[in-house]
Design an enzyme around this catalytic site. Structure first.
Site, PDB file in Angstrom:
ATOM      1  N   ASP A  36      77.484 130.256   3.225  1.00 31.51           N
ATOM      2  CA  ASP A  36      76.072 130.165   2.856  1.00 31.51           C
ATOM      3  C   ASP A  36      75.797 130.801   1.497  1.00 31.51           C
ATOM      4  O   ASP A  36      75.003 130.278   0.699  1.00 31.51           O
ATOM      5  CB  ASP A  36      75.201 130.844   3.919  1.00 31.51           C
ATOM      6  CG  ASP A  36      75.177 130.060   5.231  1.00 31.51           C
ATOM      7  OD1 ASP A  36      75.636 128.897   5.231  1.00 31.51           O
ATOM      8  OD2 ASP A  36      74.710 130.612   6.247  1.00 31.51           O
ATOM      9  N   VAL A  38      77.739 131.047  -1.070  1.00 29.03           N
ATOM     10  CA  VAL A  38      78.210 130.173  -2.151  1.00 29.03           C
ATOM     11  C   VAL A  38      77.242 129.014  -2.337  1.00 29.03           C
ATOM     12  O   VAL A  38      76.898 128.636  -3.469  1.00 29.03           O
ATOM     13  CB  VAL A  38      79.633 129.661  -1.852  1.00 29.03           C
ATOM     14  CG1 VAL A  38      80.076 128.669  -2.917  1.00 29.03           C
ATOM     15  CG2 VAL A  38      80.612 130.829  -1.775  1.00 29.03           C
ATOM     16  N   ASP A  40      74.049 128.950  -1.637  1.00 26.69           N
ATOM     17  CA  ASP A  40      72.826 129.460  -2.266  1.00 26.69           C
ATOM     18  C   ASP A  40      73.026 129.677  -3.765  1.00 26.69           C
ATOM     19  O   ASP A  40      72.133 129.393  -4.570  1.00 26.69           O
ATOM     20  CB  ASP A  40      72.403 130.775  -1.598  1.00 26.69           C
ATOM     21  CG  ASP A  40      71.944 130.567  -0.163  1.00 26.69           C
ATOM     22  OD1 ASP A  40      71.612 129.414   0.194  1.00 26.69           O
ATOM     23  OD2 ASP A  40      71.925 131.549   0.606  1.00 26.69           O
ATOM     24  N   SER A  85      60.709  97.161  19.096  1.00 24.44           N
ATOM     25  CA  SER A  85      60.893  98.083  20.212  1.00 24.44           C
ATOM     26  C   SER A  85      61.848  97.443  21.213  1.00 24.44           C
ATOM     27  O   SER A  85      62.290  96.309  21.032  1.00 24.44           O
ATOM     28  CB  SER A  85      59.554  98.402  20.867  1.00 24.44           C
ATOM     29  OG  SER A  85      58.913  97.215  21.286  1.00 24.44           O
ATOM     30  N   LEU A  86      62.162  98.162  22.287  1.00 22.08           N
ATOM     31  CA  LEU A  86      63.143  97.685  23.255  1.00 22.08           C
ATOM     32  C   LEU A  86      62.492  97.411  24.600  1.00 22.08           C
ATOM     33  O   LEU A  86      61.548  98.088  25.009  1.00 22.08           O
ATOM     34  CB  LEU A  86      64.253  98.722  23.447  1.00 22.08           C
ATOM     35  CG  LEU A  86      65.148  99.021  22.238  1.00 22.08           C
ATOM     36  CD1 LEU A  86      66.130 100.124  22.592  1.00 22.08           C
ATOM     37  CD2 LEU A  86      65.888  97.775  21.795  1.00 22.08           C
ATOM     38  N   GLU A 117      74.078 104.646  23.881  1.00 20.30           N
ATOM     39  CA  GLU A 117      73.637 105.804  23.110  1.00 20.30           C
ATOM     40  C   GLU A 117      72.485 106.467  23.848  1.00 20.30           C
ATOM     41  O   GLU A 117      71.691 105.781  24.511  1.00 20.30           O
ATOM     42  CB  GLU A 117      73.154 105.384  21.717  1.00 20.30           C
ATOM     43  CG  GLU A 117      74.169 104.613  20.897  1.00 20.30           C
ATOM     44  CD  GLU A 117      73.531 104.010  19.655  1.00 20.30           C
ATOM     45  OE1 GLU A 117      73.057 104.775  18.791  1.00 20.30           O
ATOM     46  OE2 GLU A 117      73.484 102.771  19.561  1.00 20.30           O
ATOM     47  N   LYS A 119      68.891 107.860  24.363  1.00 21.17           N
ATOM     48  CA  LYS A 119      67.599 107.503  23.787  1.00 21.17           C
ATOM     49  C   LYS A 119      66.861 108.795  23.436  1.00 21.17           C
ATOM     50  O   LYS A 119      66.359 109.494  24.315  1.00 21.17           O
ATOM     51  CB  LYS A 119      66.776 106.661  24.765  1.00 21.17           C
ATOM     52  CG  LYS A 119      65.480 106.135  24.188  1.00 21.17           C
ATOM     53  CD  LYS A 119      64.780 105.221  25.175  1.00 21.17           C
ATOM     54  CE  LYS A 119      63.500 104.670  24.553  1.00 21.17           C
ATOM     55  NZ  LYS A 119      62.525 105.719  24.236  1.00 21.17           N
ATOM     56  N   ASP A 121      64.073 111.314  22.303  1.00 19.72           N
ATOM     57  CA  ASP A 121      62.621 111.338  22.483  1.00 19.72           C
ATOM     58  C   ASP A 121      61.976 111.856  21.201  1.00 19.72           C
ATOM     59  O   ASP A 121      61.630 113.026  21.081  1.00 19.72           O
ATOM     60  CB  ASP A 121      62.256 112.237  23.670  1.00 19.72           C
ATOM     61  CG  ASP A 121      60.841 111.995  24.163  1.00 19.72           C
ATOM     62  OD1 ASP A 121      60.253 110.970  23.782  1.00 19.72           O
ATOM     63  OD2 ASP A 121      60.331 112.832  24.924  1.00 19.72           O
ATOM     64  N   ARG A 140      57.174 103.755  12.198  1.00 20.55           N
ATOM     65  CA  ARG A 140      57.271 102.469  12.883  1.00 20.55           C
ATOM     66  C   ARG A 140      55.971 101.687  12.778  1.00 20.55           C
ATOM     67  O   ARG A 140      55.967 100.493  12.505  1.00 20.55           O
ATOM     68  CB  ARG A 140      57.604 102.674  14.368  1.00 20.55           C
ATOM     69  CG  ARG A 140      57.598 101.344  15.153  1.00 20.55           C
ATOM     70  CD  ARG A 140      57.586 101.581  16.664  1.00 20.55           C
ATOM     71  NE  ARG A 140      58.825 102.137  17.140  1.00 20.55           N
ATOM     72  CZ  ARG A 140      59.904 101.416  17.411  1.00 20.55           C
ATOM     73  NH1 ARG A 140      59.891 100.109  17.232  1.00 20.55           N
ATOM     74  NH2 ARG A 140      60.991 101.992  17.864  1.00 20.55           N
ATOM     75  N   GLU A 177      65.865 107.933  14.526  1.00 19.08           N
ATOM     76  CA  GLU A 177      64.847 108.707  15.231  1.00 19.08           C
ATOM     77  C   GLU A 177      64.749 110.112  14.646  1.00 19.08           C
ATOM     78  O   GLU A 177      65.750 110.839  14.569  1.00 19.08           O
ATOM     79  CB  GLU A 177      65.221 108.803  16.715  1.00 19.08           C
ATOM     80  CG  GLU A 177      64.075 109.129  17.625  1.00 19.08           C
ATOM     81  CD  GLU A 177      63.253 107.904  17.993  1.00 19.08           C
ATOM     82  OE1 GLU A 177      62.290 108.067  18.757  1.00 19.08           O
ATOM     83  OE2 GLU A 177      63.569 106.790  17.523  1.00 19.08           O
ATOM     84  N   TYR A 229      70.673 105.022  13.962  1.00 15.76           N
ATOM     85  CA  TYR A 229      71.257 104.169  15.000  1.00 15.76           C
ATOM     86  C   TYR A 229      71.362 102.689  14.623  1.00 15.76           C
ATOM     87  O   TYR A 229      71.985 101.917  15.345  1.00 15.76           O
ATOM     88  CB  TYR A 229      70.500 104.304  16.326  1.00 15.76           C
ATOM     89  CG  TYR A 229      69.004 104.102  16.258  1.00 15.76           C
ATOM     90  CD1 TYR A 229      68.438 102.867  15.975  1.00 15.76           C
ATOM     91  CD2 TYR A 229      68.142 105.167  16.530  1.00 15.76           C
ATOM     92  CE1 TYR A 229      67.075 102.685  15.936  1.00 15.76           C
ATOM     93  CE2 TYR A 229      66.766 104.997  16.492  1.00 15.76           C
ATOM     94  CZ  TYR A 229      66.240 103.750  16.206  1.00 15.76           C
ATOM     95  OH  TYR A 229      64.877 103.579  16.164  1.00 15.76           O
ATOM     96  N   LYS A 325      65.824 103.506  31.242  1.00 15.54           N
ATOM     97  CA  LYS A 325      65.077 104.755  31.328  1.00 15.54           C
ATOM     98  C   LYS A 325      65.402 105.503  32.622  1.00 15.54           C
ATOM     99  O   LYS A 325      65.719 104.900  33.649  1.00 15.54           O
ATOM    100  CB  LYS A 325      63.560 104.477  31.276  1.00 15.54           C
ATOM    101  CG  LYS A 325      63.099 103.715  30.052  1.00 15.54           C
ATOM    102  CD  LYS A 325      63.216 104.541  28.794  1.00 15.54           C
ATOM    103  CE  LYS A 325      62.138 105.608  28.702  1.00 15.54           C
ATOM    104  NZ  LYS A 325      60.795 105.052  28.489  1.00 15.54           N
ATOM    105  N   CYS A 419      24.228 111.416  37.300  1.00 15.40           N
ATOM    106  CA  CYS A 419      25.032 111.616  36.104  1.00 15.40           C
ATOM    107  C   CYS A 419      25.123 113.098  35.755  1.00 15.40           C
ATOM    108  O   CYS A 419      24.088 113.784  35.701  1.00 15.40           O
ATOM    109  CB  CYS A 419      24.423 110.834  34.940  1.00 15.40           C
ATOM    110  SG  CYS A 419      25.271 111.099  33.364  1.00 15.40           S
ATOM    111  N   CYS A 422      22.982 113.462  32.184  1.00 13.83           N
ATOM    112  CA  CYS A 422      21.537 113.239  32.077  1.00 13.83           C
ATOM    113  C   CYS A 422      20.802 113.356  33.406  1.00 13.83           C
ATOM    114  O   CYS A 422      19.569 113.250  33.449  1.00 13.83           O
ATOM    115  CB  CYS A 422      21.261 111.864  31.468  1.00 13.83           C
ATOM    116  SG  CYS A 422      21.763 110.483  32.529  1.00 13.83           S
ATOM    117  N   CYS A 437      26.605 105.191  34.822  1.00 14.08           N
ATOM    118  CA  CYS A 437      25.290 105.688  34.434  1.00 14.08           C
ATOM    119  C   CYS A 437      24.642 104.578  33.607  1.00 14.08           C
ATOM    120  O   CYS A 437      25.243 104.088  32.649  1.00 14.08           O
ATOM    121  CB  CYS A 437      25.410 106.960  33.606  1.00 14.08           C
ATOM    122  SG  CYS A 437      23.826 107.533  32.934  1.00 14.08           S
ATOM    123  N   CYS A 442      21.435 108.518  27.808  1.00 16.59           N
ATOM    124  CA  CYS A 442      22.344 109.564  28.285  1.00 16.59           C
ATOM    125  C   CYS A 442      23.114 110.154  27.105  1.00 16.59           C
ATOM    126  O   CYS A 442      23.688 109.407  26.300  1.00 16.59           O
ATOM    127  CB  CYS A 442      23.306 108.982  29.305  1.00 16.59           C
ATOM    128  SG  CYS A 442      24.574 110.152  29.854  1.00 16.59           S
TER     129      CYS A 442
END
Length: 682
Positions: A36, A38, A40, A85-86, A117, A119, A121, A140, A177, A229, A325, A419, A422, A437, A442
């Site tokens: 690190d 070196v 820097d 999308s998938l 692979e 997925k 999040d 996206r 991602e 990906y 999923k 409600c 009101c 309502c 209102c």
């Protein structure tokens, strides 16, 4: 002097190469090859040389990752390659059905491989490299249009500013991602808690909010990570000087991405059968909980790029890939209260206020109960222990009540008869599940109506959000949307935390909205059943508010795409004296209440006359009634079932038996993109 500059230029190039190689080893290979201290030292040397010779600064220099001055806004850009999308499968049986479907489309394929692979999040990004240098990073968006967030993307150290290729193609498109590692997410929330700021709900939301920061210096401090990906290399005929990238498989593409300088998920696996995919999926169902980032499933792609091209796309997702999923996470918690919210149309929605519980990476404290029928079905009571899950890992919902854990002396919950805002009586129209309502004065209806009016698809008044609307209505400054156009900076400055400049900017934004077209105004009025597309159809037929206000229900229903229920709703709205007064006040304020009529314009030769369409599944951007209206305007007909007489089936996400029957009958299938192209060319 020139010799000195040349030597500096050579040293700058050498430093950049050394630093880029060190970053690749650290962030991609996870195998640092430079101390690190070196790194820097070399970095500071490069900074000093660039400060002394600013003409040598280039966009791909490692010093350009620190972030730029805050931007005023993001601009929308069209993706060079659509960001699809998938399709989702939620169990192995659905995955097997997907395999059967693509094999029916390519019956001659007997040997194939899958690449599995994890997925991630996070948030999808589209990266463009020209001659090896990063030139654009975009969100996206809707898959066709995204937001240009290039300054923010430059701060992500796992994204190379220059590709590690001696002879890069003229242009390369990368998909991947962006995400926040769990450790970084926890650190950010600790800092926010100490500062008294609201905590992020989960890493995905934190990453999304970070990517849309106008100040890229904040993004740089958030330490986003990135996995690549997908690799797209456009056809570059005539560029003989550039050796082509030899890509035959998805596995080869991932290896190429890594050699270019990207992080590629190391947990990927090449599978040669459904059984191997099942093993991979089951293995990571538990092991994923030990990863330093969140993942909610497995992405499975056919390995052969030639087979991918042969299969193509059915709608917004490819036939050759699917997201397998994991089941929605469920958790028990306690109902501490049940509250109701009143929406713009007066609809009363009950909500369970829960003892906070961790669910699918988020803290859940509220869950919708939909309506009175759902409450009765669940027999839910305050104090009950319930099972909560996130539908699609997005919307928290109460799945069931555990009556054995119910405290003594509880009573069944009943929706209020009046409600909560009101105190007027609530009604449940015959044949509807929703309680409403019907008091147009209102406060809740007023707030929601104003928020609808100022929204992006209506008058698009920037800076007028929920907290300001709440204060304007509470203080009696605004009673209808017309009152917005009479506000003065002096009035606004009486509102908490509204300064002189902010007040002036808001007044100017409101004034600018007077120029919005008649269709947007009509949508902004919030007439029940009138969405943005229906508003455009009505505005095309009725060029002024007077002609629409004077029209009878039968006249309105004659517009293609407008049914009897919508026509009756529009007609009734204009019969209300308060609404008539509102129109007059908007006219006095200078709001556009007229446009160019298309009612008398020639209709052409009805290019889709005689053609029968069926719509199935959820389309990426079009609602069902929007697509139906477009077909009918071009002379086509929409039916509800597939038969031999059907010419086209427009297929969306989660299409069911209609898709299968269409494939059996050999009927032409259209994705949304195909459909729009057909309409445009007709």
């Amino acid at each position: 002097m020139e010799q000195a500059v040349l030597e500096v230029q050579q040293r700058v190039a050498e430093l950049r190469q050394l630093l880029q190689r060190a970053s690749y080893a650290y962030y991609v290979l996870d195998n640092p090859d430079m101390p690190d201290a070196v790194y820097d030292q070399l970095y500071r040397e490069l900074q000093d040389l660039e400060a002394q010779y600013p003409q040598l600064i280039t966009p791909d220099s490692p010093t350009q990752r620190v972030g730029e001055r805050p931007a005023t806004q993001f601009t929308s850009v069209r993706h060079n390659v659509p960001l699809y999308s998938l399709e989702n499968a939620f169990n192995l049986a659905e995955f097997a059905s997907w395999q059967d479907r693509w094999r029916r489309v390519a019956p001659g394929v007997s040997e194939f491989e899958y690449v599995c692979e994890l997925k991630i999040d996070g948030n999808a990004l589209a990266l463009t490299y020209e001659n090896g240098v990063l030139t654009r990073g975009a969100t996206r968006g809707d898959g066709v249009m995204g937001e240009d967030i290039t300054p923010n993307v430059r701060t992500i150290r796992a994204i190379p500013l220059r590709l590690n290729l001696d002879h890069p193609p003229p242009r390369v498109e990368i998909r991947g991602e962006a995400f926040l590692p769990l450790e970084v997410f926890q650190y950010i929330n600790q800092e926010r808690e100490q500062a008294g700021d609201a905590l992020f709900a989960n890493p995905r939301n934190a990453a999304a909010g970070t990517l849309r920061q106008l100040d890229s210096r904040i993004v740089a401090r958030r330490r986003l990570d990135f996995f690549a990906y997908t690799l797209h290399v456009p056809n570059t005929e005539g560029s003989d000087a550039t050796p082509p990238l030899q890509l035959e498989t998805q596995w080869n593409a991932l290896e190429t991405l890594q050699s270019m300088g990207f992080r590629v998920n190391p947990m990927r696996q090449l599978c040669r059968s459904l059984f191997e995919v099942e093993e991979y999926y089951n293995r990571w169902a538990t092991e994923r909980l030990e990863l330093p980032y969140l993942t909610d499933g497995v992405v499975v792609k056919l390995n052969s790029l030639a087979l991918q091209e042969q299969l193509g796309f059915t709608q917004k997702f490819p036939r050759w890939a699917i997201a397998l999923k994991y089941p929605a996470e469920e958790a028990p918690t306690v109902v501490e209260n049940i509250s109701v919210n009143v929406g713009r149309t007066g609809a009363v929605t009950p909500t369970a206020d829960l003892r906070p519980v961790q669910l699918a990476g988020t803290t859940v404290s509220r869950a919708t109960l939909h309506n009175g029928d759902r409450i009765a079905e669940l027999d839910i009571r305050i104090g009950d222990t319930v099972i909560v899950r996130k539908a699609g890992e997005i919307i928290p919902e109460v799945v069931r009540v555990l009556p054995d854990l119910r405290p003594a002396n509880t009573t069944p919950y009943q929706l209020p008869t009046h409600c909560p805002e009101c105190e007027q009586p609530l009604v449940r129209p015959e044949g509807e599940a929703v309680t409403r309502c019907i008091n147009t004065s209102c406060p809740a209806i007023l707030r929601r109506s104003i928020l609808h009016w100022v929204g992006r698809d209506a008058m698009d008044i920037n800076g007028l959000g929920e907290k300001w609307v709440q204060q304007f209505t509470d203080r009696g400054l605004v009673h209808t949307v017309a009152d917005l156009y009479e506000l003065t900076p002096e009035q606004l400055m009486t509102v908490d935390r509204m300064g002189k400049k902010s007040a002036q900017n808001l007044v100017e934004a409101i004034e600018q909205s007077q120029g919005q077209p008649w269709a947007r105004v009509l949508y902004g009025l919030g007439i029940r059943h009138v969405g943005s597309v229906n508003a455009q159809l009505l505005a095309d037929q009725f060029s002024t508010v007077e002609t629409l206000a004077q029209a009878q229900p039968d006249d309105i229903a004659q517009v293609n795409g407008i049914g009897a229920e919508i026509a009756q709703s529009v007609y009734q709205w204009f019969q209300v004296p308060a609404n008539q007064r509102l129109i007059e006040r908007l006219r006095a304020a200078g709001v556009q209440l007229a446009g160019e009529s298309k009612a008398n314009q020639p209709q052409g030769n009805q290019p889709l006359a005689g053609k029968t369409f069926v719509l199935t599944g959820t389309l990426p951007t079009l609602k069902r009634d929007e697509a139906k209206a477009m077909i009918e305007q071009a002379g086509g007909k929409v039916t509800g079932s597939v038969s031999k007489k059907t010419n086209y089936v427009v297929v969306g996400a989660e299409a069911g038996s209609k898709l299968e029957k269409a494939e059996e009958l050999g009927i032409t299938l259209l994705s949304e993109a195909d459909f729009l192209e057909l309409i445009a060319s007709s």
